[in-house]
Design an enzyme around this catalytic site. Structure first.
Site, PDB file in Angstrom:
ATOM      1  N   LYS A 116       0.054  16.814  -0.284  1.00  0.00           N
ATOM      2  CA  LYS A 116      -0.380  15.719   0.588  1.00  0.00           C
ATOM      3  C   LYS A 116      -0.403  16.106   2.057  1.00  0.00           C
ATOM      4  O   LYS A 116      -1.285  15.674   2.796  1.00  0.00           O
ATOM      5  CB  LYS A 116       0.505  14.483   0.368  1.00  0.00           C
ATOM      6  CG  LYS A 116       0.470  13.936  -1.066  1.00  0.00           C
ATOM      7  CD  LYS A 116      -0.926  13.569  -1.517  1.00  0.00           C
ATOM      8  CE  LYS A 116      -1.005  13.333  -3.019  1.00  0.00           C
ATOM      9  NZ  LYS A 116      -2.390  13.193  -3.503  1.00  0.00           N
ATOM     10  N   GLU A 200       5.092  10.020   8.995  1.00  0.00           N
ATOM     11  CA  GLU A 200       3.942   9.309   9.551  1.00  0.00           C
ATOM     12  C   GLU A 200       4.438   8.099  10.333  1.00  0.00           C
ATOM     13  O   GLU A 200       5.516   7.572  10.061  1.00  0.00           O
ATOM     14  CB  GLU A 200       3.027   8.787   8.417  1.00  0.00           C
ATOM     15  CG  GLU A 200       2.064   9.801   7.857  1.00  0.00           C
ATOM     16  CD  GLU A 200       1.193   9.244   6.749  1.00  0.00           C
ATOM     17  OE1 GLU A 200       0.452  10.014   6.156  1.00  0.00           O
ATOM     18  OE2 GLU A 200       1.271   8.028   6.468  1.00  0.00           O
ATOM     19  N   HIS A 235       3.459  -0.745  -5.878  1.00  0.00           N
ATOM     20  CA  HIS A 235       2.468   0.330  -5.882  1.00  0.00           C
ATOM     21  C   HIS A 235       1.595   0.335  -7.125  1.00  0.00           C
ATOM     22  O   HIS A 235       0.912   1.315  -7.404  1.00  0.00           O
ATOM     23  CB  HIS A 235       3.125   1.692  -5.666  1.00  0.00           C
ATOM     24  CG  HIS A 235       3.949   1.733  -4.417  1.00  0.00           C
ATOM     25  ND1 HIS A 235       3.413   1.514  -3.173  1.00  0.00           N
ATOM     26  CD2 HIS A 235       5.281   1.889  -4.220  1.00  0.00           C
ATOM     27  CE1 HIS A 235       4.368   1.570  -2.258  1.00  0.00           C
ATOM     28  NE2 HIS A 235       5.518   1.780  -2.862  1.00  0.00           N
ATOM     29  N   ARG A 291      -9.939  12.139  -8.950  1.00  0.00           N
ATOM     30  CA  ARG A 291     -10.158  11.742 -10.349  1.00  0.00           C
ATOM     31  C   ARG A 291     -11.034  10.498 -10.380  1.00  0.00           C
ATOM     32  O   ARG A 291     -11.275   9.875  -9.345  1.00  0.00           O
ATOM     33  CB  ARG A 291      -8.805  11.387 -10.991  1.00  0.00           C
ATOM     34  CG  ARG A 291      -8.103  10.277 -10.210  1.00  0.00           C
ATOM     35  CD  ARG A 291      -6.912   9.678 -10.908  1.00  0.00           C
ATOM     36  NE  ARG A 291      -6.424   8.497 -10.208  1.00  0.00           N
ATOM     37  CZ  ARG A 291      -5.527   8.486  -9.222  1.00  0.00           C
ATOM     38  NH1 ARG A 291      -4.988   9.633  -8.819  1.00  0.00           N
ATOM     39  NH2 ARG A 291      -5.169   7.363  -8.641  1.00  0.00           N
TER      40      ARG A 291
END
Ligand code: MV4
Length: 489
Positions: A116, A200, A235, A291
Site C-alpha cells: 500500500k 496518513e 469495513h 480485481r
C-alpha cells in the site's frame, strides 16, 4: 479468445463469470470444496472439479490445487473473482509460469498494488492526489513522531501489507503515538506477516468514492465513472450506488481521467478500482483494488458495459471494445448486499437452510445470487445470499424500485439483513443523498426502524402460504396448549 476458463472462486461471483462465459461461447470449469458440492455454481458450470475440504485454506486458497485442476481440465485461463486468490501475485505468477492466462493484472502490478505504501508512492508519481502522509514506512517512534508533527494530528496508522480496514489506528495526539505504533505493527505482523506501517492525515467522516477502470494489453485505459460506497459497517460495504450524488460531470471527467492515466502509467491490464476518500470537496487516493469487485454491477447497469466480458477480452489479448468517448452514464443504480445475518442481533451470521426462496424481478431489478430454494448456506464462507441491484432513470426511481424489490423478496429459514436495507431505503438522510462512512453509526434510529419493519410484517413473504413460518408454529403451539387447558378444565 480463450477456450475454457477455470473459475477459482465460489458463490454468486462464480456464476456471474460463468454467465459471461456462456454468452461468449467459452467453456467453464467450476472448482468446488466439499462444502459446495450442492452449490448452484457447481451445477451451473460445464464441468466441476472438487479441490478439497471445506476450509478455504485447503480449497479456494490452495494454489497448487488450482493449477492442478486447470491442467487436468485443460483450461487455458483462470478467473479469480474477488477475495480468495484474486490479488495474490504468487497465484498470478504460478499461472504465468504454467502458460495459463490469469484474468487480471500481471503479478508485478499485483505485487505493487498490494504494497500500500508503494502504491501510494507510485500514484504520487502518476499525478494522483493522495492523502497527506508518508511515502515510506515508519518503523521507529522518533521517525513517526517527526512525520506526525509535520502532517498534523489526528493521524491514522495503516499496515502497508493490508488494505480493506484491518489494523487501522486513529491517533489523536502525540501521547497516543507510541502505543498506537506498537499495536499497529503487532497487528500488521500477525495478520499480514509484515510489520510495515505508514502514516496518513486522518480525515474525519469522509465519503468513500471509487472509480472503475479498464486497461488492455495495447496500452489503452478508460474509466467507467464512480461508485459511492459510504454505507459500510465494520469495513463491510452494505449498499453501493452509481453514480454518486456528490460527483458532477466535470469532476467525473477530471477524476476519471486521473484514474485512467494512473492505470496507463502502471501498465494496468484488466478491471480495477481506484478508491478515494472524498472530504471537503476533494478527492484523496486511498488504494487500488486489482480485481473485479462485489459492487461492479451498479457500474454495469449505468454504463451498459459488461465488465467481466471486458476482462476476458483483455486477458485474451484483444483491445478494449469501447473508447472513453463512448462511455456514458445512463440513470442510476443501487446495490444492496443481502446477507444471511440478523441485523437485530448485531448482524450475527445466520447460515442454514433456505426453506423457501423467491427472488424479486420486474423492470430495473437484477439479482446476482448463488442460492436456490432448499439450498443450505454453508457456515465456512461469507454469508452473502445475493446482490440485489436496482436501476432507474434517476436516483429516486432506483430507490423506489429497490423498496419494491425488497418487499417482493421471499427468504424463509435464515435471518437476513433485508430489514436493514428497508430501513435505509426509507431513511430521510439516505433519500437526500447525505452519505458518509459514519452513516450507520450516526443514524441511531435505524435499529428502531428495523424493529418496526419486522413487527409490521409488510412483505410479500407474509402473504404467501408458509408451511414453515415461525408465526404459524407459535399459533399451532398456542392452539395445542388451549386444547390441553380445555381438557384439564
Ligand atoms: C482513512 C480514513 C480517514 N482518513 N484514511 C477504511 C478502509 C480502508 N480502505 C481505509 N479506511 C479509512 N481510511 C484516512 N487518511 C477513514 C477510513 C474509514 C473508512 C473508509 C471508507 C469506508 C468506511 C470507513 C470506515 C471507517 C474508516
Amino acid at each position: 479468445m480463450v477456450n475454457k476458463i477455470l473459475i477459482a472462486n465460489r458463490g454468486e461471483i462464480a456464476i456471474r463469470i460463468m454467465r459471461a462465459c456462456r454468452e461468449m461461447g467459452i467453456a467453464s470449469v467450476a472448482v468446488y470444496s466439499e462444502a459446495d458440492k450442492e452449490a448452484l455454481f457447481t451445477k451451473y458450470a460445464d464441468e466441476a472439479y472438487c479441490i478439497g475440504p471445506p476450509p478455504a485454506t485447503a480449497s479456494y486458497l490452495n494454489i497448487p490445487k488450482m493449477i492442478e485442476a486447470a491442467k487436468e481440465r485443460r483450461a487455458d485461463a483462470i478467473h479469480p473473482g474477488y477475495g480468495f486468490l484474486a490479488e495474490n501475485p504468487k497465484f498470478a505468477l504460478a499461472c504465468e509460469d504454467e502458460g495459463i492466462k490469469f484474468i487480471g493484472p500481471s503479478s508485478e502490478v499485483l505485487a505493487l498494488m498490494g504494497d500500500k505504501v508503494g502504491a501510494r508512492r507510485k500514484m504520487i508519481q502518476a499525478g494522483v492526489p493522495v492523502v497527506p502522509g508518508t511515502d515510506e514506512c515508519v518503523a521507529e517512534l522518533g521517525h513517526a513522531r517527526d512525520r506526525a508533527n509535520e502532517i498534523g494530528y489526528p493521524v491514522i496508522l495503516k499496515p502497508s501489507g493490508g488494505g480493506g480496514g484491518i489494523g487501522l489506528t486513529i491517533v489523536a495526539n502525540e501521547r497516543e503515538l507510541e502505543n498506537a505504533l506498537k499495536s499497529t505493527q503487532a497487528i500488521a505482523t500477525t495478520t499480514f506477516g509484515l510489520g510495515d506501517v505508514y502514516l496518513e492525515k486522518y480525515l474525519p467522516n469522509p465519503r468513500h468514492i471509487e472509480f472503475q477502470i479498464l486497461g488492455d494489453s495495447k496500452g489503452n485505459a478508460i474509466h467507467l465513472g464512480e461508485r459511492e460506497c459510504s454505507i459500510q459497517r465494520r469495513h463491510q460495504k452494505l449498499i453501493e450506488e452509481s453514480p454518486s450524488v456528490e460527483v458532477t460531470p466535470v469532476m467525473r471527467a477530471k477524476m476519471g481521467e486521473i484514474a485512467a492515466n494512473a492505470a496507463r502509467f502502471v501498465g494496468y491490464q484488466g478491471a480495477g478500482t481506484m478508491e478515494f476518500l472524498f472530504s471537503d470537496g476533494r478527492f484523496y487516493f486511498l488504494e487500488v483494488n486489482a480485481r473485479i469487485q462485489v459492487e461492479h454491477p451498479v457500474t454495469e447497469m449505468v454504463t451498459g458495459i459488461d465488465i467481466v466480458k471486458e476482462q476476458i477480452r483483455i486477458a485474451s489479448g484483444f483491445p478494449l471494445s469501447i473508447r472513453q468517448e463512448q462511455v456514458g452514464i445512463n440513470g442510476w443504480s443501487i446495490e444492496c448486499r443481502i446477507n444471511a445475518e440478523d441485523p437485530l442481533d448485531d448482524f450475527a451470521p445466520s447460515p442454514g437452510k433456505l426453506k423457501d426462496y423467491r427472488s424479486p424481478g420486474g423492470m430495473g431489478v437484477r439479482v446476482d445470487s448463488g442460492v436456490y430454494s432448499h439450498y443450505s448456506i454453508p457456515p465456512f464462507y461469507d454469508p452473502m445470499i445475493s446482490k440485489l441491484v436496482s436501476w432507474g432513470k434517476d436516483r429516486n426511481e432506483a430507490i423506489e424500485r429497490m423498496r419494491r424489490a425488497l418487499y417482493e423478496y421471499v427468504i424463509v429459514g435464515v435471518k437476513t439483513n433485508i430489514p436493514f436495507h428497508r430501513a435505509v431505503m426509507e431513511n430521510p438522510r439516505y433519500v437526500e443523498g447525505e452519505l458518509e462512512t459514519g452513516f450507520i453509526d450516526r443514524e441511531t434510529g435505524l435499529l428502531d426502524d428495523m424493529k418496526r419493519i419486522v413487527e409490521q410484517g409488510d412483505s410479500l413473504s407474509e402473504r404467501l402460504p408458509q408451511p414453515f413460518s415461525e408465526k404459524k408454529k407459535i399459533a399451532a403451539i398456542a392452539a395445542v396448549a388451549a386444547v390441553t387447558q380445555m381438557r384439564r378444565g
